[in-house]
Design an enzyme around this catalytic site. Structure first.
Site: not given
Ligand SMILES: C[S@@+](CC[C@H](N)C(=O)[O-])C[C@H]1O[C@@H](n2cnc3c(N)ncnc32)[C@H](O)[C@@H]1O
Length: 214
Positions: A37, A62, A89, A112, A116, A148
């Site tokens: 995940e 994460d 990452e 994320d 934009k 979403d």
């Molecule tokens: C908006 S949150 C959603 C968290 C979870 N999946 C949820 O639906 O509740 C996006 C998560 O992805 C992580 N994330 C974004 N880009 C990432 C990357 N390149 N590598 C690891 N984690 C990443 C962020 O740190 C954040 O915790």
């Protein structure tokens, strides 16, 4: 400066200590299928999936330290031993630590959105992503994506539909707004409470021989 809380959990792995693929078999004590995940956040989805699927070895990844800590705490409270929480990452981790054709499933929930137009190239799942991830998926591996953000959901469904190596498991629908039995993550619940619809996309990696000639 922001201080990083140390994570002492036996379920935690810091990406900075992983230079190459560890022996996942040794780490989990079995050779069950490996599932990843990306962006597990605080881990509510990850622990539900790991608990429901003891036949999987679940990697919850994460780069958000506090999220990793919360995910470890949740998994420990449930006594799960088929999950490891990795702070790293995503792309770098996959390239360094996942062997080709070794993932049984991949989950990405509410990444994320980079809303934009000029930011969209930063999206985790972009035009280049299916080619990138396909190398690490077993034939028949499932790829689930949820967001979403209308434009992101529709775009990912299109990107995967256009790729010869993935098959839509929701046919004839390109996406659905509900997936039976799919656990809700923290962000999914938050967005649903705001009255937003979730776009669920489910594709499956095809065996190599289904690949169209270059
Ligand atoms: C908006 S949150 C959603 C968290 C979870 N999946 C949820 O639906 O509740 C996006 C998560 O992805 C992580 N994330 C974004 N880009 C990432 C990357 N390149 N590598 C690891 N984690 C990443 C962020 O740190 C954040 O915790």
């Amino acid at each position: 400066m922001h201080q990083m809380i140390p994570i002492a959990s036996p379920l935690f792995l810091s990406g900075s200590h992983l230079e190459g693929p560890p022996s996942w078999q040794q780490l989990f004590g079995n050779d069950n299928p490996l599932v990843l995940e990306i962006g597990c956040g605080v881990g509510d989805f990850a622990v539900q999936m790991a608990e429901r699927n003891p036949q999987w070895n679940y990697l919850a990844l994460d780069f958000y330290n506090k999220g990793c800590l919360k995910t470890c705490n949740r998994a420990e409270r449930l006594g799960l031993n088929n999950i490891r929480v990795i702070r790293d990452e995503a792309r770098s981790f996959v390239q360094r630590c996942i062997a080709p054709a070794s993932l049984r499933a991949l989950f990405i929930n509410c990444p994320d959105p980079w809303p934009k137009r000029r930011q969209r190239k930063r999206r985790l799942v972009n035009d280049a992503f299916p080619d990138f991830i396909n190398a690490y998926l077993q034939p028949g591996a499932d790829f689930f994506f949820a967001t979403d953000f209308d434009d992101y959901g529709i775009d990912v469904a299109r990107i995967l539909a256009d790729h010869p190596q993935f098959e839509n498991m929701l046919t004839p629908d390109p996406w659905r707004h509900d997936l039976d039995g799919y656990p809700r993550s923290k962000y999914m619940r938050k967005f649903m409470a705001e009255g937003k619809q979730i776009y669920f996309v489910h594709y499956r990696a095809l065996p190599a021989e289904r690949k169209e000639p270059a």
